[in-house]
Design a protein around this motif. Structure first.
Motif, short mmCIF file in Angstrom:
data_model
loop_
_atom_site.label_atom_id
_atom_site.label_comp_id
_atom_site.label_asym_id
_atom_site.label_seq_id
_atom_site.Cartn_x
_atom_site.Cartn_y
_atom_site.Cartn_z
N LEU A 1 14.83 8.89 -12.36
CA LEU A 1 14.40 7.78 -12.53
C LEU A 1 13.96 7.13 -13.92
CD1 LEU A 1 12.46 8.30 -8.98
CD2 LEU A 1 14.52 6.68 -9.22
N HIS A 2 13.61 8.10 -14.66
CA HIS A 2 13.18 8.05 -16.20
C HIS A 2 14.24 7.03 -16.78
CE1 HIS A 2 10.72 8.02 -18.94
NE2 HIS A 2 11.14 8.88 -19.80
N GLU A 3 15.62 7.88 -16.43
CA GLU A 3 16.64 7.58 -17.26
C GLU A 3 16.34 6.17 -16.96
OE1 GLU A 3 19.32 10.27 -16.82
OE2 GLU A 3 18.94 12.09 -18.31
N ARG A 4 16.67 5.54 -15.78
CA ARG A 4 17.27 4.06 -15.41
C ARG A 4 16.71 3.16 -16.11
NH1 ARG A 4 17.72 2.86 -10.05
NH2 ARG A 4 18.82 0.71 -10.40
N TYR A 5 15.15 3.81 -16.41
CA TYR A 5 14.15 2.64 -16.19
C TYR A 5 13.78 3.07 -16.94
CZ TYR A 5 9.22 1.50 -17.28
OH TYR A 5 7.87 0.14 -17.76
N ASN B 1 14.06 3.98 -3.18
CA ASN B 1 13.26 4.69 -4.31
C ASN B 1 12.05 5.36 -4.02
OD1 ASN B 1 16.05 3.46 -6.22
ND2 ASN B 1 14.59 1.41 -6.39
N TYR B 2 11.23 5.16 -3.34
CA TYR B 2 10.20 5.45 -3.33
C TYR B 2 10.89 7.02 -2.17
CZ TYR B 2 4.93 6.23 -1.78
OH TYR B 2 4.28 7.23 -1.53
N GLU B 3 11.61 7.32 -1.68
CA GLU B 3 11.35 8.38 -0.93
C GLU B 3 12.26 9.30 -2.36
OE1 GLU B 3 10.54 9.07 1.78
OE2 GLU B 3 9.64 7.89 1.91
N ALA B 4 13.27 8.38 -2.90
CA ALA B 4 13.53 9.89 -3.67
C ALA B 4 12.50 10.12 -4.86
CB ALA B 4 14.80 8.62 -4.67
N VAL C 1 1.21 -0.88 -0.10
CA VAL C 1 -0.20 0.00 0.17
C VAL C 1 0.83 0.98 -0.10
CG1 VAL C 1 -1.82 1.58 1.56
CG2 VAL C 1 -1.89 -0.97 1.37
N LEU C 2 0.55 1.72 -1.08
CA LEU C 2 1.66 3.65 -0.76
C LEU C 2 0.88 4.51 -1.03
CD1 LEU C 2 3.94 2.79 -4.16
CD2 LEU C 2 4.71 2.55 -1.20
N GLU C 3 1.08 6.25 -0.71
CA GLU C 3 0.03 7.22 -0.55
C GLU C 3 0.48 8.28 -0.95
OE1 GLU C 3 -1.27 7.45 3.06
OE2 GLU C 3 -2.24 5.51 3.42
N PRO C 4 0.48 7.97 -3.08
CA PRO C 4 1.85 9.14 -3.52
C PRO C 4 1.26 10.02 -3.53
CG PRO C 4 1.02 7.27 -4.23
CD PRO C 4 0.18 7.16 -4.14
N THR C 5 0.42 10.73 -2.68
CA THR C 5 -0.08 12.33 -2.67
C THR C 5 0.35 12.75 -3.32
OG1 THR C 5 0.02 12.77 -0.63
CG2 THR C 5 -1.59 11.35 -0.82
N PHE C 6 1.46 13.25 -3.87
CA PHE C 6 2.28 14.50 -3.97
C PHE C 6 3.22 14.22 -5.83
CE2 PHE C 6 4.62 10.47 -2.28
CZ PHE C 6 6.15 9.88 -2.99
N VAL C 7 2.18 12.85 -5.96
CA VAL C 7 2.75 12.30 -7.31
C VAL C 7 1.26 13.37 -8.18
CG1 VAL C 7 3.20 11.25 -9.19
CG2 VAL C 7 3.57 10.98 -6.91
N PRO C 8 1.80 14.13 -9.39
CA PRO C 8 0.38 14.44 -9.99
C PRO C 8 -0.47 13.44 -10.78
CG PRO C 8 2.32 15.88 -10.33
CD PRO C 8 2.83 15.04 -9.34
N ILE C 9 -1.47 13.08 -11.10
CA ILE C 9 -2.09 12.36 -12.29
C ILE C 9 -1.16 11.96 -13.17
CG2 ILE C 9 -3.85 11.74 -13.37
CD1 ILE C 9 -6.40 13.11 -11.25
N ALA C 10 -1.33 13.11 -14.18
CA ALA C 10 -0.59 13.43 -15.02
C ALA C 10 1.37 12.35 -14.82
CB ALA C 10 -0.17 14.57 -15.93
N GLU C 11 1.56 12.62 -13.88
CA GLU C 11 3.24 11.83 -13.20
C GLU C 11 2.60 10.35 -12.65
OE1 GLU C 11 5.69 15.23 -12.27
OE2 GLU C 11 4.60 16.67 -13.55
N GLN C 12 1.88 9.65 -12.80
CA GLN C 12 1.32 8.75 -12.69
C GLN C 12 2.76 7.47 -12.97
OE1 GLN C 12 -2.09 6.41 -13.72
NE2 GLN C 12 -2.92 8.60 -14.03
N ASN D 1 10.62 18.74 -3.60
CA ASN D 1 11.89 20.10 -3.70
C ASN D 1 12.80 19.78 -4.69
OD1 ASN D 1 10.98 20.94 -1.29
ND2 ASN D 1 12.30 19.00 -0.36
N ALA D 2 13.16 18.97 -5.26
CA ALA D 2 14.53 18.79 -6.44
C ALA D 2 13.08 17.55 -7.85
CB ALA D 2 14.81 17.93 -6.31
#
Length: 244
Positions: free
Chosen positions: A185-189, A167-170, A55-66, A176-177
């Motif tokens: 993260l995207h480049e690694r993926y 990775n989730y905390e990153a 269970v995660l609660e990623p309320t800091f992630v905009p829907i467009a960036e899910q 902030n960054a």
């Protein structure tokens, strides 16, 4: 907290219960109705593999960036497997492969707030100790087969959770960054994508097949393919399938 059950219908269904909080894990030795991507069932022998939901609660992630959440989960699995000496790749959208064989399946389900994600259930099935599979499954493999020996399934789970937390905390730091963290993260993926920069056959929903190579993924998670005529096109989930 880890909640461990002998049997349940689906850990993803169970984890929807609001009594579970961010970071909680619902782990079952056997699922009677486990499911994967595209509505497929997840087949796993009781007690031999890992079937669980986080269970995660990623309320800091905009829907467009899910899609960033999917990237974090996939990278955490690859990182965990590397600890065991297993070199894995990410098969778009949510499988983990070793060579041309499937080792892990992932099913991620989001619920949304107004502008951001509200709650995310990450369902994962890892083939750990199973060595005989249903003949209907085209290309399964397990960690035990790759390493020629049984593993402690709880140790595998704990190692994955450690990488997921890191990775989730990153990802959380993108408040902030944002550009720096998300791009890393995207480049690694993208660098770990299965069949990256190789020509292979793909299929459209119509049944039409074509040759193309993977260039990477777009920020929204679409798979970017270039055909042999040099045409580049992005495909969303269910708009294209691998032919393996």
């Amino acid at each position: 907290m880890i909640y461990h059950f002998s049997i349940t219908s689906s850990t993803n269904d169970d984890a929807r219960d609001e009594k579970y909080c961010e970071g909680d894990v619902v782990w079952a030795d056997f699922q009677t109705a486990g499911r994967g991507q595209r509505g497929h069932e997840w087949h796993s022998r009781k007690g031999e593999n890992l079937t669980f939901s986080v269970v995660l609660e990623p309320t800091f992630v905009p829907i467009a960036e899910q899609f960033a959440v999917s990237e974090v989960v996939a990278l955490s699995l690859v990182d965990m497997l590397a600890e065991y000496g297993i070199e894995a790749r990410i098969k778009w959208t949510n499988d983990i492969y070793v060579g041309d064989r499937k080792l892990v399946g992932i099913l991620i389900e989001h619920s949304l707030a107004t502008l951001t994600l509200r709650r995310t259930i990450v369902g994962i099935g890892i083939n750990v100790n199973q060595t005989e599979f249903d003949a209907s499954l085209p290309n399964p493999v397990s960690m035990a087969q790759l390493l020629d020996g049984e593993l402690n399934v709880e140790d595998v789970l704990q190692r994955f959770l450690a990488h997921l937390q890191r990775n989730y905390e990153a990802l959380r730091e993108m408040q902030n960054a944002k550009c720096r963290i998300q791009n890393v993260l995207h480049e690694r993926y993208n660098a770990l994508l299965y069949r990256l920069n190789e020509y292979h056959t793909y299929a459209l929903p119509s049944g039409e097949r074509f040759e193309a190579k993977i260039l990477g993924t777009a920020s929204n998670g679409a798979l970017r393919l270039e055909d042999k005529q040099g045409k580049i096109k992005d495909y969303l989930f269910k708009e294209v399938e691998f032919v393996i």
